[in-house]
Design a protein around this motif. Structure first.
Motif, short mmCIF file in Angstrom:
data_model
loop_
_atom_site.label_atom_id
_atom_site.label_comp_id
_atom_site.label_asym_id
_atom_site.label_seq_id
_atom_site.Cartn_x
_atom_site.Cartn_y
_atom_site.Cartn_z
N ILE A 104 76.54 52.58 80.12
CA ILE A 104 77.73 52.60 80.97
C ILE A 104 77.51 53.40 82.25
CG2 ILE A 104 80.13 53.37 81.11
CD1 ILE A 104 80.35 52.74 78.10
N PHE A 105 76.97 54.62 82.12
CA PHE A 105 76.92 55.54 83.26
C PHE A 105 75.55 55.69 83.91
CE2 PHE A 105 80.44 57.16 80.60
CZ PHE A 105 81.47 56.96 81.49
N GLN A 106 74.50 55.26 83.23
CA GLN A 106 73.15 55.45 83.79
C GLN A 106 72.47 54.09 83.92
OE1 GLN A 106 72.09 58.31 84.94
NE2 GLN A 106 73.83 59.48 84.19
N ASN A 107 71.14 54.13 84.09
CA ASN A 107 70.39 52.88 84.25
C ASN A 107 69.42 52.69 83.07
OD1 ASN A 107 68.44 54.76 84.78
ND2 ASN A 107 68.38 54.37 86.97
N ASN A 108 68.67 51.61 83.14
CA ASN A 108 67.74 51.28 82.06
C ASN A 108 66.59 52.29 81.94
OD1 ASN A 108 69.25 49.06 81.44
ND2 ASN A 108 67.97 47.63 82.60
N ILE A 109 66.24 52.93 83.03
CA ILE A 109 65.17 53.94 82.99
C ILE A 109 65.62 55.14 82.15
CG2 ILE A 109 63.84 55.55 84.41
CD1 ILE A 109 63.82 53.36 86.58
N TRP A 110 66.86 55.53 82.31
CA TRP A 110 67.41 56.61 81.49
C TRP A 110 67.36 56.21 80.02
CZ3 TRP A 110 70.87 60.78 80.40
CH2 TRP A 110 70.85 61.79 81.35
N LEU A 111 67.76 55.01 79.73
CA LEU A 111 67.76 54.52 78.36
C LEU A 111 66.34 54.53 77.78
CD1 LEU A 111 69.33 53.19 76.02
CD2 LEU A 111 68.83 51.00 77.07
N LEU A 112 65.38 54.06 78.54
CA LEU A 112 64.00 54.05 78.07
C LEU A 112 63.49 55.46 77.79
CD1 LEU A 112 61.53 52.27 77.52
CD2 LEU A 112 60.87 52.62 79.91
N ASN A 113 63.78 56.40 78.68
CA ASN A 113 63.35 57.78 78.49
C ASN A 113 63.96 58.40 77.23
OD1 ASN A 113 61.76 59.27 80.85
ND2 ASN A 113 62.92 57.58 81.72
N THR A 114 65.26 58.20 77.04
CA THR A 114 65.90 58.80 75.86
C THR A 114 65.38 58.18 74.57
OG1 THR A 114 67.77 57.26 76.02
CG2 THR A 114 68.03 59.44 77.05
N GLN A 115 65.14 56.87 74.58
CA GLN A 115 64.70 56.21 73.35
C GLN A 115 63.25 56.54 73.01
OE1 GLN A 115 66.98 54.71 71.27
NE2 GLN A 115 68.19 55.71 72.85
N VAL A 116 62.40 56.65 74.00
CA VAL A 116 61.00 57.04 73.74
C VAL A 116 60.97 58.45 73.15
CG1 VAL A 116 58.83 57.70 74.88
CG2 VAL A 116 59.92 55.53 75.43
N ALA A 117 61.72 59.36 73.73
CA ALA A 117 61.76 60.73 73.22
C ALA A 117 62.40 60.79 71.84
CB ALA A 117 62.51 61.63 74.20
N PHE A 118 63.47 60.05 71.62
CA PHE A 118 64.16 60.05 70.33
C PHE A 118 63.26 59.52 69.22
CE2 PHE A 118 66.62 57.47 67.26
CZ PHE A 118 67.20 58.51 66.56
N VAL A 119 62.62 58.39 69.46
CA VAL A 119 61.76 57.80 68.43
C VAL A 119 60.59 58.73 68.11
CG1 VAL A 119 60.18 55.87 67.97
CG2 VAL A 119 62.44 55.44 68.92
N SER A 120 59.99 59.34 69.13
CA SER A 120 58.89 60.27 68.91
C SER A 120 59.35 61.48 68.11
CB SER A 120 58.31 60.73 70.24
OG SER A 120 57.85 59.66 70.99
N SER A 121 60.46 62.05 68.50
CA SER A 121 60.99 63.22 67.82
C SER A 121 61.37 62.91 66.38
CB SER A 121 62.21 63.74 68.59
OG SER A 121 62.79 64.83 67.94
#
Length: 182
Positions: free
Chosen positions: A28-45
């Motif tokens: 809603i508030f950000q772009n696809n790059i934000w989504l990619l960054n959060t998901q890469v970090a989340f899956v790794s963590s």
């Protein structure tokens, strides 16, 4: 069939809920790059956390299988007063030495004996703990985290705030799960 621990299910629900909240926020508030960054970090963590859990679980199971039950038989032979005075059985391995027999040489001998026990146990504990922190799955998880970071950075789409938020989902989920449990 493997039985799933209810604690794991509760943690998974919290992780999925928090990730879903971040997912919706980024759409809603950000772009696809934000989504990619959060998901890469989340899956790794998440992978690192799960790998740590299972490696330490395996480490504890190995220690329990190697446990010397002959030493624990003294725990069963204790009377109620001894259990109240010394609930963790801290003082039973030591024999009482009368003060008249305590000479400086005897004290040095006792100290050297205790130092040798500490040195042996330190190496033994380090050897047993090595399986926990050098688990193949944890190494793969940290490799995934580093690879994800460099992949995002080399493609010039790394966003530090989004990456940190993605890394923080798992610790925040654990904290929320523990607080809601009580």
């Amino acid at each position: 069939m493997m039985k799933i621990n209810p604690e794991v299910v509760r943690f998974a629900r919290v992780f999925i809920f928090l990730d879903l909240c971040i997912f919706i926020y980024t759409l809603i508030f950000q772009n696809n790059i934000w989504l990619l960054n959060t998901q890469v970090a989340f899956v790794s963590s998440l992978f690192i956390t799960i790998a740590s859990f299972y490696s330490y679980k395996k480490n504890i199971q190995n220690r329990l299988s190697n446990l010397d039950l002959s030493k624990s038989s003294t725990l069963e032979n204790r009377d109620k007063i001894d259990e109240i005075d010394d609930p963790y059985d801290l003082y039973t391995e030591y024999e009482e030495i009368p003060e008249s027999e305590l000479t400086p040489e005897k004290i040095k001998e006792i100290i050297n004996d205790e130092k040798s026990k500490v040195k042996k146990n330190t190496f033994k504990n380090t050897l047993f703990a090595t399986g926990g922190f050098l688990s193949l799955y944890r190494v793969i998880g940290y490799g995934l985290l580093i690879f994800g970071f460099f992949a995002l950075n080399n493609n010039k789409i790394f966003t530090p705030i989004a990456f940190i938020i993605g890394l923080g989902i798992v610790p925040l989920g654990v904290l929320i799960s523990k607080l809601t449990r009580k």
